[in-house]
Design a protein around this motif. Structure first.
Motif, mmCIF file in Angstrom:
data_model
loop_
_atom_site.group_PDB
_atom_site.id
_atom_site.type_symbol
_atom_site.label_atom_id
_atom_site.label_comp_id
_atom_site.label_asym_id
_atom_site.label_seq_id
_atom_site.Cartn_x
_atom_site.Cartn_y
_atom_site.Cartn_z
ATOM 1 N N UNK A 235 0.817 -1.200 0.000
ATOM 2 C CA UNK A 235 0.000 0.000 0.000
ATOM 3 C C UNK A 235 0.858 1.260 0.000
ATOM 4 N N UNK A 236 2.013 1.204 0.663
ATOM 5 C CA UNK A 236 2.939 2.348 0.648
ATOM 6 C C UNK A 236 3.391 2.649 -0.779
ATOM 7 N N UNK A 237 3.634 1.588 -1.554
ATOM 8 C CA UNK A 237 4.045 1.780 -2.949
ATOM 9 C C UNK A 237 2.947 2.468 -3.750
ATOM 10 N N UNK A 238 1.703 2.040 -3.545
ATOM 11 C CA UNK A 238 0.588 2.660 -4.269
ATOM 12 C C UNK A 238 0.431 4.123 -3.860
ATOM 13 N N UNK A 239 0.609 4.408 -2.577
ATOM 14 C CA UNK A 239 0.453 5.784 -2.097
ATOM 15 C C UNK A 239 1.472 6.723 -2.724
ATOM 16 N N UNK A 245 -6.312 6.176 -5.048
ATOM 17 C CA UNK A 245 -6.527 4.766 -5.363
ATOM 18 C C UNK A 245 -6.106 3.872 -4.193
ATOM 19 N N UNK A 246 -5.079 4.309 -3.454
ATOM 20 C CA UNK A 246 -4.605 3.538 -2.306
ATOM 21 C C UNK A 246 -5.694 3.370 -1.255
ATOM 22 N N UNK A 247 -6.702 4.249 -1.278
ATOM 23 C CA UNK A 247 -7.799 4.181 -0.305
ATOM 24 C C UNK A 247 -8.985 3.375 -0.823
ATOM 25 N N UNK A 326 7.947 -11.403 -9.807
ATOM 26 C CA UNK A 326 6.801 -11.299 -8.911
ATOM 27 C C UNK A 326 5.908 -10.175 -9.422
ATOM 28 N N UNK A 327 4.642 -10.246 -9.107
ATOM 29 C CA UNK A 327 3.760 -9.132 -9.457
ATOM 30 C C UNK A 327 2.713 -8.921 -8.389
ATOM 31 N N UNK A 328 2.288 -7.667 -8.264
ATOM 32 C CA UNK A 328 1.196 -7.273 -7.382
ATOM 33 C C UNK A 328 0.168 -6.550 -8.238
ATOM 34 N N UNK A 329 -1.068 -6.992 -8.138
ATOM 35 C CA UNK A 329 -2.161 -6.372 -8.884
ATOM 36 C C UNK A 329 -3.154 -5.811 -7.878
ATOM 37 N N UNK A 330 -3.398 -4.517 -7.957
ATOM 38 C CA UNK A 330 -4.297 -3.823 -7.029
ATOM 39 C C UNK A 330 -5.589 -3.507 -7.782
ATOM 40 N N UNK A 331 -6.708 -4.066 -7.315
ATOM 41 C CA UNK A 331 -7.936 -3.913 -8.085
ATOM 42 C C UNK A 331 -9.148 -3.765 -7.164
ATOM 43 N N UNK A 332 -10.279 -3.455 -7.763
ATOM 44 C CA UNK A 332 -11.500 -3.176 -7.015
ATOM 45 C C UNK A 332 -12.656 -3.948 -7.621
ATOM 46 N N UNK A 333 -13.344 -4.743 -6.781
ATOM 47 C CA UNK A 333 -14.501 -5.499 -7.248
ATOM 48 C C UNK A 333 -15.792 -5.045 -6.569
#
Length: 352
Positions: A235-239, A245-247, A326-333
């Motif tokens: 989450x720090x990376x997204x911020x 979007x981090x929220x 490695x991968x991180x996918x940040x998404x919203x459902x």
């Protein structure tokens, strides 16, 4: 049309001869289709529930024909898929370098539209021209058009937003530990080709459901606590890139060795961010996404966050598989639904 079930009032129309409930969101249950009421309509001669996505099983058509022997029943059978409709049982086994694999995630309606609007081939009749034939005609149009271009669509390379080096290093170290110590189910999404794949849900998504007694939500809460340090670090990376979007994102996919797998994320309510880390070469293993019929964007996500709309076909570009990725996918459902716009929202002006 937006009906999820046949209105009960229909059962009172004793003189009804034809019921067209096509292109809705009907569910395939006896209650949703109000089958008891339909069987008591003496004059009913035709029932049309084509193009209701959840009503595509051949077994449903058979059951309806048995229950309504005097009526002509029409459904759009999608399972089991007719011969030639799809190549490969899932995105995991499809070669992402092939144009057909990249087109396969689209529903047949979109392929028909592309054949008519992008290649001027005229409309096709769903009753006589099935998905297999639509795909064959479309690929032939592409073959003629791309003959002098190596058979591939144009690719535009874009750069995601780089995250800080300290966070990138900490995340990579944590991900290596995660991969080494991951227990239980190591691949939670078998339709995707990946050595390891784990999904973490946010508290905003599971908290209320867990309190309501959902076992799945309780399990999600327990897993979140186990990997909370990874969630917080990611989450720090997204911020650093997008505080808003981090929220709002409600889930994070954590993967190792994700390969190819052209697919569409049907459950997403908006675009997602992708971040990749590892010792694979920079510029490889980005996220490819179809921008339009003739253009693909390759977004470099190594130590970078790239926003892509997963409701378009997308896949992981090739990379040296002797290396780690490695991968991180940040998404919203869940939450506010965003209408599908540009495949790469932040670069739409560069992709005209």
């Amino acid at each position: 049309n937006w009906f999820r079930k046949i209105p009960r009032e229909v059962g009172k129309l004793k003189a009804l001869t034809s019921l067209n409930a096509s292109r809705n969101f009907l569910r395939p249950s006896k209650e949703a289709l109000d089958l008891d009421a339909l069987t008591k309509l003496p004059a009913l001669k035709s029932l049309d529930i084509r193009y209701n996505r959840k009503c595509g099983k051949a077994s449903l058509l058979e059951a309806l024909r048995k229950a309504l022997p005097r009526a002509e029943v029409k459904t759009t059978v999608s399972f089991p898929a007719p011969p030639g409709a799809f190549v490969g049982s899932s995105p995991a086994v499809r070669d992402p370098r092939l144009l057909r694999s990249q087109l396969e995630p689209w529903p047949t309606l979109i392929l028909r539209r592309r054949l008519a609007e992008d290649f001027g081939q005229g409309e096709t009749d769903p009753e006589t021209v099935g998905r297999a034939d639509v795909m064959r005609r479309l690929l032939e149009c592409y073959r003629r058009e791309l003959e002098g271009q190596g058979g591939e669509r144009r690719v535009v390379r874009l750069e995601g937003k780089r995250i800080s080096e300290p966070i990138a290093k900490r995340l990579l170290e944590r991900l290596r530990g995660w991969a080494e110590n991951l227990g239980g189910v190591k691949q939670e999404r078998p339709s995707i080709a990946a050595e390891k794949y784990m999904i973490l849900r946010s508290p905003t998504e599971f908290k209320g459901k867990a309190q309501g007694g959902s076992r799945r939500a309780r399990f999600a809460a327990q897993k979140f606590q186990r990997y909370k340090d990874l969630w917080d670090l990611a989450n720090l990376a997204v911020r650093e890139v997008d505080k808003e979007f981090a929220e709002t994102y409600t889930a994070m996919a954590v993967t190792k060795g994700f390969k190819g797998s052209p697919h569409i994320d049907k459950q997403n309510v908006g675009p997602f961010y992708g971040l990749s880390l590892g010792n694979f070469p920079d510029g490889q293993g980005g996220i490819c996404v179809e921008v339009n019929a003739r253009l693909v964007a390759h977004v470099n996500t190594k130590n970078r966050l790239g926003m892509v709309d997963g409701r378009y076909p997308h896949w992981v570009a090739p990379y040296d598989e002797g290396c780690e990725r490695f991968s991180l996918i940040f998404y919203q459902t869940e939450g506010k639904h965003t209408e599908r716009g540009a495949a790469v929202p932040w670069a739409k002006n560069l992709l005209l």
